[in-house]
Design a protein around this motif. Sequence first.
Motif, PDB file in Angstrom:
ATOM      1  N   UNK A  50       1.648   1.958  -2.020  1.00  0.00           N
ATOM      2  CA  UNK A  50       1.603   2.219  -3.464  1.00  0.00           C
ATOM      3  C   UNK A  50       2.972   2.161  -4.103  1.00  0.00           C
ATOM      4  N   UNK A  51       3.939   2.745  -3.451  1.00  0.00           N
ATOM      5  CA  UNK A  51       5.305   2.727  -3.992  1.00  0.00           C
ATOM      6  C   UNK A  51       5.851   1.303  -3.993  1.00  0.00           C
ATOM      7  N   UNK A  52       5.596   0.578  -2.895  1.00  0.00           N
ATOM      8  CA  UNK A  52       6.036  -0.818  -2.845  1.00  0.00           C
ATOM      9  C   UNK A  52       5.384  -1.656  -3.931  1.00  0.00           C
ATOM     10  N   UNK A  53       4.079  -1.447  -4.153  1.00  0.00           N
ATOM     11  CA  UNK A  53       3.382  -2.171  -5.205  1.00  0.00           C
ATOM     12  C   UNK A  53       3.964  -1.833  -6.576  1.00  0.00           C
ATOM     13  N   UNK A  54       4.200  -0.557  -6.816  1.00  0.00           N
ATOM     14  CA  UNK A  54       4.742  -0.129  -8.111  1.00  0.00           C
ATOM     15  C   UNK A  54       6.113  -0.707  -8.392  1.00  0.00           C
ATOM     16  N   UNK A  55       6.992  -0.663  -7.420  1.00  0.00           N
ATOM     17  CA  UNK A  55       8.343  -1.205  -7.609  1.00  0.00           C
ATOM     18  C   UNK A  55       8.280  -2.718  -7.811  1.00  0.00           C
ATOM     19  N   UNK A  56       7.487  -3.398  -6.977  1.00  0.00           N
ATOM     20  CA  UNK A  56       7.374  -4.852  -7.098  1.00  0.00           C
ATOM     21  C   UNK A  56       6.775  -5.280  -8.417  1.00  0.00           C
ATOM     22  N   UNK A  57       5.725  -4.598  -8.841  1.00  0.00           N
ATOM     23  CA  UNK A  57       5.092  -4.942 -10.111  1.00  0.00           C
ATOM     24  C   UNK A  57       6.053  -4.689 -11.277  1.00  0.00           C
TER      25      UNK A  57
ATOM     26  N   UNK B 204       4.530  -8.997  -4.079  1.00  0.00           N
ATOM     27  CA  UNK B 204       4.161  -9.304  -2.697  1.00  0.00           C
ATOM     28  C   UNK B 204       5.278  -8.860  -1.749  1.00  0.00           C
ATOM     29  N   UNK B 205       6.512  -9.145  -2.120  1.00  0.00           N
ATOM     30  CA  UNK B 205       7.645  -8.784  -1.277  1.00  0.00           C
ATOM     31  C   UNK B 205       7.724  -7.261  -1.068  1.00  0.00           C
ATOM     32  N   UNK B 206       7.601  -6.514  -2.154  1.00  0.00           N
ATOM     33  CA  UNK B 206       7.724  -5.063  -2.048  1.00  0.00           C
ATOM     34  C   UNK B 206       6.483  -4.405  -1.448  1.00  0.00           C
ATOM     35  N   UNK B 207       5.331  -5.064  -1.520  1.00  0.00           N
ATOM     36  CA  UNK B 207       4.158  -4.540  -0.799  1.00  0.00           C
ATOM     37  C   UNK B 207       4.428  -4.596   0.699  1.00  0.00           C
ATOM     38  N   UNK B 208       5.030  -5.693   1.154  1.00  0.00           N
ATOM     39  CA  UNK B 208       5.369  -5.787   2.580  1.00  0.00           C
ATOM     40  C   UNK B 208       6.450  -4.769   2.963  1.00  0.00           C
ATOM     41  N   UNK B 209       7.425  -4.559   2.094  1.00  0.00           N
ATOM     42  CA  UNK B 209       8.429  -3.522   2.358  1.00  0.00           C
ATOM     43  C   UNK B 209       7.779  -2.136   2.413  1.00  0.00           C
ATOM     44  N   UNK B 210       6.847  -1.894   1.497  1.00  0.00           N
ATOM     45  CA  UNK B 210       6.134  -0.613   1.488  1.00  0.00           C
ATOM     46  C   UNK B 210       5.295  -0.422   2.735  1.00  0.00           C
ATOM     47  N   UNK B 211       4.652  -1.493   3.190  1.00  0.00           N
ATOM     48  CA  UNK B 211       3.876  -1.421   4.426  1.00  0.00           C
ATOM     49  C   UNK B 211       4.784  -1.094   5.602  1.00  0.00           C
ATOM     50  N   UNK B 212       5.924  -1.771   5.680  1.00  0.00           N
ATOM     51  CA  UNK B 212       6.870  -1.510   6.774  1.00  0.00           C
ATOM     52  C   UNK B 212       7.382  -0.068   6.727  1.00  0.00           C
TER      53      UNK B 212
END
Length: 113
Positions: free
Chosen positions: A55-62, A76-84
């Motif tokens: 969620x945080x990765x999605x929010x920052x990326x969006x 997409x990039x920050x969703x992967x960072x958030x997942x990691x």
Amino acid sequence: MSDPADHDDQSTRLKALEDRIAAAKGDDKKPQSEEHYSQANMAWRMVIELVAGLGIGFGIGYGLDVLFGTMPIFMVLFIFFGLAAGVKTMMRSAAEMQNEALAKQADKHEDED
């Protein structure tokens, strides 16, 4: 007729048997439901950590995509960072749980010795 001395001998033997059973069971063990509750709490904690990372990765990326006008790239990039980050936090929590279990097991073995 029963002899009163025989009755005292039986009650003494019964009391000794009850003491041995209680010692074998280990009265200090916590009930199964408490252990299950603790495991469920830890599982929910790990799921929440993963979802929060996503969620945080999605929010920052969006937010960056809206700011720069590059719609899917940063999201997409920050969703992967958030997942990691979520997986890394989950692994840290799992290691913490394992260390606590090992410490309890070591304490238990020390008490037995």
